[in-house]
Design a protein around this motif. Sequence first.
Motif, PDB file in Angstrom:
ATOM      1  N   LEU A  55       0.843  -1.196   0.000  1.00  9.75           N
ATOM      2  CA  LEU A  55       0.000   0.000   0.000  1.00  9.75           C
ATOM      3  C   LEU A  55       0.876   1.244   0.000  1.00  9.75           C
ATOM      4  O   LEU A  55       1.857   1.316   0.739  1.00  9.75           O
ATOM      5  CB  LEU A  55      -0.908   0.028   1.231  1.00  9.75           C
ATOM      6  CG  LEU A  55      -1.886  -1.125   1.375  1.00  9.75           C
ATOM      7  CD1 LEU A  55      -2.633  -0.999   2.701  1.00  9.75           C
ATOM      8  CD2 LEU A  55      -2.867  -1.142   0.216  1.00  9.75           C
ATOM      9  N   GLY A  56       0.514   2.231  -0.794  1.00  4.62           N
ATOM     10  CA  GLY A  56       1.263   3.478  -0.868  1.00  4.62           C
ATOM     11  C   GLY A  56       0.872   4.464   0.209  1.00  4.62           C
ATOM     12  O   GLY A  56       1.610   5.372   0.534  1.00  4.62           O
ATOM     13  N   GLU A  57      -0.307   4.287   0.767  1.00  2.00           N
ATOM     14  CA  GLU A  57      -0.802   5.165   1.819  1.00  2.00           C
ATOM     15  C   GLU A  57      -1.183   4.310   3.014  1.00  2.00           C
ATOM     16  O   GLU A  57      -1.424   3.119   2.884  1.00  2.00           O
ATOM     17  CB  GLU A  57      -2.038   5.934   1.340  1.00  2.00           C
ATOM     18  CG  GLU A  57      -1.799   6.820   0.146  1.00  2.00           C
ATOM     19  CD  GLU A  57      -3.096   7.460  -0.326  1.00  2.00           C
ATOM     20  OE1 GLU A  57      -4.022   7.629   0.487  1.00  2.00           O
ATOM     21  OE2 GLU A  57      -3.171   7.775  -1.516  1.00  2.00           O
ATOM     22  N   HIS A  58      -1.255   4.948   4.165  1.00  3.36           N
ATOM     23  CA  HIS A  58      -1.660   4.220   5.364  1.00  3.36           C
ATOM     24  C   HIS A  58      -3.091   3.739   5.222  1.00  3.36           C
ATOM     25  O   HIS A  58      -3.952   4.431   4.696  1.00  3.36           O
ATOM     26  CB  HIS A  58      -1.533   5.106   6.613  1.00  3.36           C
ATOM     27  CG  HIS A  58      -0.119   5.327   7.014  1.00  3.36           C
ATOM     28  ND1 HIS A  58       0.647   4.355   7.603  1.00  3.36           N
ATOM     29  CD2 HIS A  58       0.683   6.395   6.879  1.00  3.36           C
ATOM     30  CE1 HIS A  58       1.857   4.813   7.832  1.00  3.36           C
ATOM     31  NE2 HIS A  58       1.906   6.060   7.397  1.00  3.36           N
ATOM     32  N   SER A  59      -3.312   2.553   5.679  1.00  3.14           N
ATOM     33  CA  SER A  59      -4.643   1.962   5.687  1.00  3.14           C
ATOM     34  C   SER A  59      -5.414   2.511   6.874  1.00  3.14           C
ATOM     35  O   SER A  59      -4.864   2.669   7.960  1.00  3.14           O
ATOM     36  CB  SER A  59      -4.512   0.448   5.811  1.00  3.14           C
ATOM     37  OG  SER A  59      -5.759  -0.140   6.013  1.00  3.14           O
ATOM     38  N   THR A  60      -6.675   2.785   6.667  1.00  2.00           N
ATOM     39  CA  THR A  60      -7.512   3.204   7.783  1.00  2.00           C
ATOM     40  C   THR A  60      -8.131   1.974   8.432  1.00  2.00           C
ATOM     41  O   THR A  60      -8.309   0.944   7.764  1.00  2.00           O
ATOM     42  CB  THR A  60      -8.648   4.139   7.316  1.00  2.00           C
ATOM     43  OG1 THR A  60      -9.539   3.392   6.485  1.00  2.00           O
ATOM     44  CG2 THR A  60      -8.094   5.342   6.558  1.00  2.00           C
ATOM     45  N   PRO A  61      -8.460   2.059   9.703  1.00  4.46           N
ATOM     46  CA  PRO A  61      -9.143   0.925  10.340  1.00  4.46           C
ATOM     47  C   PRO A  61     -10.445   0.577   9.616  1.00  4.46           C
ATOM     48  O   PRO A  61     -10.807  -0.593   9.525  1.00  4.46           O
ATOM     49  CB  PRO A  61      -9.403   1.422  11.761  1.00  4.46           C
ATOM     50  CG  PRO A  61      -8.334   2.436  12.001  1.00  4.46           C
ATOM     51  CD  PRO A  61      -8.121   3.109  10.667  1.00  4.46           C
ATOM     52  N   LYS A  62     -11.126   1.577   9.069  1.00  5.37           N
ATOM     53  CA  LYS A  62     -12.371   1.332   8.338  1.00  5.37           C
ATOM     54  C   LYS A  62     -12.110   0.476   7.097  1.00  5.37           C
ATOM     55  O   LYS A  62     -12.859  -0.449   6.810  1.00  5.37           O
ATOM     56  CB  LYS A  62     -13.020   2.660   7.939  1.00  5.37           C
ATOM     57  CG  LYS A  62     -14.337   2.481   7.238  1.00  5.37           C
ATOM     58  CD  LYS A  62     -14.960   3.809   6.869  1.00  5.37           C
ATOM     59  CE  LYS A  62     -16.260   3.585   6.109  1.00  5.37           C
ATOM     60  NZ  LYS A  62     -16.851   4.830   5.659  1.00  5.37           N
ATOM     61  N   ASP A  63     -11.024   0.793   6.344  1.00  3.99           N
ATOM     62  CA  ASP A  63     -10.673   0.000   5.161  1.00  3.99           C
ATOM     63  C   ASP A  63     -10.411  -1.450   5.543  1.00  3.99           C
ATOM     64  O   ASP A  63     -10.906  -2.376   4.907  1.00  3.99           O
ATOM     65  CB  ASP A  63      -9.437   0.558   4.456  1.00  3.99           C
ATOM     66  CG  ASP A  63      -9.684   1.865   3.732  1.00  3.99           C
ATOM     67  OD1 ASP A  63     -10.853   2.174   3.422  1.00  3.99           O
ATOM     68  OD2 ASP A  63      -8.700   2.585   3.474  1.00  3.99           O
ATOM     69  N   SER A  64      -9.617  -1.655   6.578  1.00  3.06           N
ATOM     70  CA  SER A  64      -9.281  -3.009   7.025  1.00  3.06           C
ATOM     71  C   SER A  64     -10.517  -3.762   7.479  1.00  3.06           C
ATOM     72  O   SER A  64     -10.693  -4.948   7.167  1.00  3.06           O
ATOM     73  CB  SER A  64      -8.265  -2.960   8.162  1.00  3.06           C
ATOM     74  OG  SER A  64      -7.095  -2.316   7.751  1.00  3.06           O
ATOM     75  N   HIS A  65     -11.388  -3.083   8.209  1.00  5.04           N
ATOM     76  CA  HIS A  65     -12.627  -3.698   8.678  1.00  5.04           C
ATOM     77  C   HIS A  65     -13.508  -4.088   7.487  1.00  5.04           C
ATOM     78  O   HIS A  65     -14.068  -5.196   7.461  1.00  5.04           O
ATOM     79  CB  HIS A  65     -13.378  -2.742   9.611  1.00  5.04           C
ATOM     80  CG  HIS A  65     -14.721  -3.255  10.030  1.00  5.04           C
ATOM     81  ND1 HIS A  65     -14.868  -4.246  10.979  1.00  5.04           N
ATOM     82  CD2 HIS A  65     -15.966  -2.941   9.620  1.00  5.04           C
ATOM     83  CE1 HIS A  65     -16.144  -4.512  11.128  1.00  5.04           C
ATOM     84  NE2 HIS A  65     -16.835  -3.734  10.315  1.00  5.04           N
ATOM     85  N   ASN A  66     -13.622  -3.191   6.508  1.00  6.78           N
ATOM     86  CA  ASN A  66     -14.437  -3.480   5.322  1.00  6.78           C
ATOM     87  C   ASN A  66     -13.888  -4.670   4.546  1.00  6.78           C
ATOM     88  O   ASN A  66     -14.646  -5.508   4.054  1.00  6.78           O
ATOM     89  CB  ASN A  66     -14.529  -2.262   4.407  1.00  6.78           C
ATOM     90  CG  ASN A  66     -15.414  -1.177   4.987  1.00  6.78           C
ATOM     91  OD1 ASN A  66     -16.218  -1.420   5.875  1.00  6.78           O
ATOM     92  ND2 ASN A  66     -15.252   0.036   4.494  1.00  6.78           N
ATOM     93  N   LEU A  67     -12.551  -4.759   4.435  1.00  5.88           N
ATOM     94  CA  LEU A  67     -11.931  -5.881   3.740  1.00  5.88           C
ATOM     95  C   LEU A  67     -12.220  -7.191   4.483  1.00  5.88           C
ATOM     96  O   LEU A  67     -12.621  -8.178   3.876  1.00  5.88           O
ATOM     97  CB  LEU A  67     -10.424  -5.658   3.590  1.00  5.88           C
ATOM     98  CG  LEU A  67      -9.649  -6.779   2.898  1.00  5.88           C
ATOM     99  CD1 LEU A  67     -10.163  -7.005   1.473  1.00  5.88           C
ATOM    100  CD2 LEU A  67      -8.164  -6.448   2.875  1.00  5.88           C
ATOM    101  N   SER A  68     -12.025  -7.204   5.786  1.00  3.69           N
ATOM    102  CA  SER A  68     -12.289  -8.415   6.585  1.00  3.69           C
ATOM    103  C   SER A  68     -13.747  -8.843   6.461  1.00  3.69           C
ATOM    104  O   SER A  68     -14.046 -10.027   6.292  1.00  3.69           O
ATOM    105  CB  SER A  68     -11.961  -8.171   8.052  1.00  3.69           C
ATOM    106  OG  SER A  68     -10.586  -8.046   8.232  1.00  3.69           O
TER     107      SER A  68
END
Length: 89
Positions: A55-68
């Motif tokens: 990833l080129g930018e920091h992942s947000t907790p929301k992005d990680s949660h949505n992926l999971s």
Amino acid sequence: MMYIRLCLPKMDHALAKIFFKTAKKIYGDKIIVDNDNTAMRYHKIEDTHCYDILLGEHSTPKDSHNLSKKLDSVFPDELNFEIEVTQDS
């Protein structure tokens, strides 16, 4: 460098492909293709098989949660998997 990592109990490139396609929908342009024209790498940590997406930018907790949450709905119910965001030291 920041990575989103999928860890599985056994090597499964079909699930890795689903992981990449799903991550691409969520992270979009945040995913980086390196000089080798590679966006995802496989490696093994002890008995766990891991697939990392750069990833080129920091992942947000929301992005990680949505992926999971999305992977939970498309992966087999009995599959034990782990999603984590990690960074090179």
